[in-house]
Design an enzyme around this catalytic site. Sequence first.
Site, PDB file in Angstrom:
ATOM      1  N   ARG A 168    -100.970 -58.071  52.458  1.00  0.00           N
ATOM      2  CA  ARG A 168    -100.165 -58.885  51.548  1.00  0.00           C
ATOM      3  C   ARG A 168     -99.647 -57.945  50.475  1.00  0.00           C
ATOM      4  NH1 ARG A 168     -98.961 -63.834  53.755  1.00  0.00           N
ATOM      5  NH2 ARG A 168    -100.597 -64.107  55.302  1.00  0.00           N
ATOM      6  N   GLU A 198     -90.014 -75.561  60.152  1.00  0.00           N
ATOM      7  CA  GLU A 198     -90.730 -74.702  59.197  1.00  0.00           C
ATOM      8  C   GLU A 198     -92.087 -74.280  59.724  1.00  0.00           C
ATOM      9  OE1 GLU A 198     -93.018 -73.261  55.763  1.00  0.00           O
ATOM     10  OE2 GLU A 198     -93.555 -74.937  57.049  1.00  0.00           O
ATOM     11  N   ASP A 224     -97.589 -82.168  53.341  1.00  0.00           N
ATOM     12  CA  ASP A 224     -96.870 -80.975  53.820  1.00  0.00           C
ATOM     13  C   ASP A 224     -95.931 -81.355  54.933  1.00  0.00           C
ATOM     14  OD1 ASP A 224     -96.021 -78.448  54.491  1.00  0.00           O
ATOM     15  OD2 ASP A 224     -97.855 -77.910  55.552  1.00  0.00           O
ATOM     16  N   ASP A 257     -90.687 -81.257  59.643  1.00  0.00           N
ATOM     17  CA  ASP A 257     -91.628 -81.095  60.759  1.00  0.00           C
ATOM     18  C   ASP A 257     -93.033 -80.913  60.206  1.00  0.00           C
ATOM     19  OD1 ASP A 257     -90.811 -78.548  59.668  1.00  0.00           O
ATOM     20  OD2 ASP A 257     -91.851 -77.588  61.342  1.00  0.00           O
TER      21      ASP A 257
END
Lengths: 475, 475
Positions: A343, A166, A132, A101
């Site tokens: 993060r 994804e 990608d 996708d």
Amino acid sequence: MVDFKKLSDCIDKKQKEFIERLRHAVEIPSVSAEADHRNDIFRMIDWTQHELESLGAKCEQIKNGKQEMPDGTVLDLPPVLFATLGNDKSKKTLCIYGHLDVQPAALSDGWDTDPFKLIEKDGKLFGRGSTDDKGPVMAWINAIQTLQEMKVEIPINIKFVLEGMEESGSVGLDDILIKHKDTFLSDVEFTCISDSYWLGKSKPCLAYGLRGLCYYCIEIAVCQQDLHSGVFGGTVHEGMSDLCWLMSQLIDADGTIKIEGINEQVAPVTDEEIELYKKIDFNIDDYRNDLKAHKLVSDDKVKILMNRWRFPSLSIHGIEGAFAGPGAKTVIPAKVIGKFSLRIVPNMEPKAVDKCVTDYLNKLWSQRKSPNQFKVYPTKGSRPWLADYKNPHYQAGAKAIETVFGTEPDYICEGGSIPVTLTFQELTQKNVMLLPIGACDDMAHSQNEKINITNYMDGTKVLAVYLMELGNCSS
Amino acid sequence: MVDFKKLSDCIDKKQKEFIERLRHAVEIPSVSAEADHRNDIFRMIDWTQHELESLGAKCEQIKNGKQEMPDGTVLDLPPVLFATLGNDKSKKTLCIYGHLDVQPAALSDGWDTDPFKLIEKDGKLFGRGSTDDKGPVMAWINAIQTLQEMKVEIPINIKFVLEGMEESGSVGLDDILIKHKDTFLSDVEFTCISDSYWLGKSKPCLAYGLRGLCYYCIEIAVCQQDLHSGVFGGTVHEGMSDLCWLMSQLIDADGTIKIEGINEQVAPVTDEEIELYKKIDFNIDDYRNDLKAHKLVSDDKVKILMNRWRFPSLSIHGIEGAFAGPGAKTVIPAKVIGKFSLRIVPNMEPKAVDKCVTDYLNKLWSQRKSPNQFKVYPTKGSRPWLADYKNPHYQAGAKAIETVFGTEPDYICEGGSIPVTLTFQELTQKNVMLLPIGACDDMAHSQNEKINITNYMDGTKVLAVYLMELGNCSS
Ligand SMILES: [Zn+2]
Ligand SMILES: [Zn+2]
Ligand SMILES: [Zn+2]
Ligand SMILES: [Zn+2]
């Protein structure tokens, strides 16, 4: 071992065919975020299955569940495509993950050309998904096809896990993988993922680490309904004032995280790591110029790279419930939700981070003495991922890169998370490697996404050599 | 002077007819914010012109310009309706302002009944525009009609200025009024506006003041494009962090404005004002409960009312460019625009306020030492309005209220701005009065807008008596 010159020539000769393969893939607009394109994901999976079957793979579409869209409509989730090529008990098994996708794209977003046509220009292949992640998935297929046509015996069994969600959070994938831990995944010895990018534009790399993510909401409720600031301004304690103050206490002007107990959780940096970072090919001026940022937090290469990969960072993303449009609106929001995230890196654990964050904010709130209602809570937490880059699996990747490029790869990390990486590592308990083939300026998720023809073709070569090198690999 | 008992009876007898008039007005969905309803505004103006002509008024539709909608389509602006009733040089002239457009409304917004049908229930008339501002405009017509049918000579000339764009910023109105300063407006002695509400549910009032508004944007630019916090978090100075800090420095936890030089501009409160505020019928607990606020900034009635009307207040409205949706997005915004505004009061002038605000933020910014780009600028400024409530004009309004309700009105202000008020005062250089007839819980702009039948009927009586009282008025 296959002769590289011969392999390289074979791949080069098939450039046109390989570009046609990618063209076909890009022309199926398999956008997972848009209901209108749901059927295109199914088409994309069917077409890829056909390609894999042409290589002799045994394919199975694993049914996924249903998805409720924000507007309430319920859609079928696309299946996850499992494929198996080779079933030789004497060989080790590689698992390849990729996704079929893509992100949404439209000419009106500012693309120079139709995003769902593959446009060749100046040695680049433009189109949504070109890098990608359709480009890398096609490169795997190209690599296997070439080895087969050269009648080279591939020294490993290959499995594919290809998903179609994804870009929309990989809905359902983890459940399916967990269910197949003791069947499809049971013999996996290595997992390889080509769904990231080089650090720069010319130097290939292997990635062995990903930061985790802890995401938080701060809710401040003032009253029942939004108020008009003319009528009510001056009489209520305003939530935006409380929220801005709380969020102003999260990091210093220089980016230092002010939340007590966070920095103490970070694993100490070793001398070996510093050496590894020093070797990395990374130009800090190019990086700043590409961002068109006025200044970075440091001018030191190692510090910037460690800030991206090796240290936690805190970002304030925005506020839900406040006025966010253009123009002027004189609202006193009834309830605002501030959003920020950290993060996280080894040895930080989401639970421990959650405790530091909520304790810190609760303490601040009690200092504030506001009558408003306050709540802070985590919305998601994912752990950082770190692989052993000295594992023979990485050596196979490095050898392939040396063979094709004549240079050692840089060993890098990624600042963002690819959650499935950790899933594969935890379910197989084996080494996972990220082997990117695209360049840093491929513009994944953005307008004018592209893959350079050289990256696509050299990537195909790297993947082919890597498959062969895995035969010598005692993990 | 007309006998009030007789007038009151006449009005009561016509209740059904007056409700039918309002029903007709409400059933024309003259929503100014929606292009689809533009034609309904023209219809509403034509119909109102017809009603006024039935009273013998001479009407003129003053052409307004064009309007470009956010989607680029261009619409004709509805005309402004000027009407003149009476032209006796020996009489003074009253100008009545009102608006014929309404806020958007739909059943799906949560209305209990069709917003464009007038529904009578429990002594209330529900419907969009019932109280804002069709009810008051119809009450003026009812009042004049009754006096005419009673064959009472109205001791003043009456002019109407009725517009169709009030709920969309009164586009074009100021220009038209300025152009007619020396013609239509030249002989205006008093202006009366009934487009606001009582402070509570039972006590009538007159309003003599409105706060002004100074609106500001703070822009912080980090880089060219939004960044992914995983990939870039830790390397750039984040704009949200700068902005939250700047906005946290605008007001204290208790609501005190921290911007230097602002509080010094506020006219000192006099003892007479405090006495006036003390007399106002206002229940602070009801107010807090209606808001469902956890606590107000004070428990003192005079302090709360002065905070609404007599002192400046600062509200932070939101942030443009940051993430504002539900869920979690891990963006580092490239550029964020913080929005806040100050409600200003006499003797604050927008220019002086602008200077304090920009000086203060520039000083903070230089302390911050951030490499990002910073800008602060005002987007609009309107001055506060204050009328002399001891003017005979207000005495005429007060006498009308005493006659109908048997009680003196409260003298109040409004915290928000009705810019046309200041325009009338400045162009006519004469006294302007706000004479509301609806109750505080009429839910203008919200779901289930209503006017109580008693307010509509008593309002009609007040307006009729006020018209008669103006005859004794030497302004
Ligand atoms: Zn991807
Ligand atoms: Zn992606
Ligand atoms: Zn109004
Ligand atoms: Zn209104």
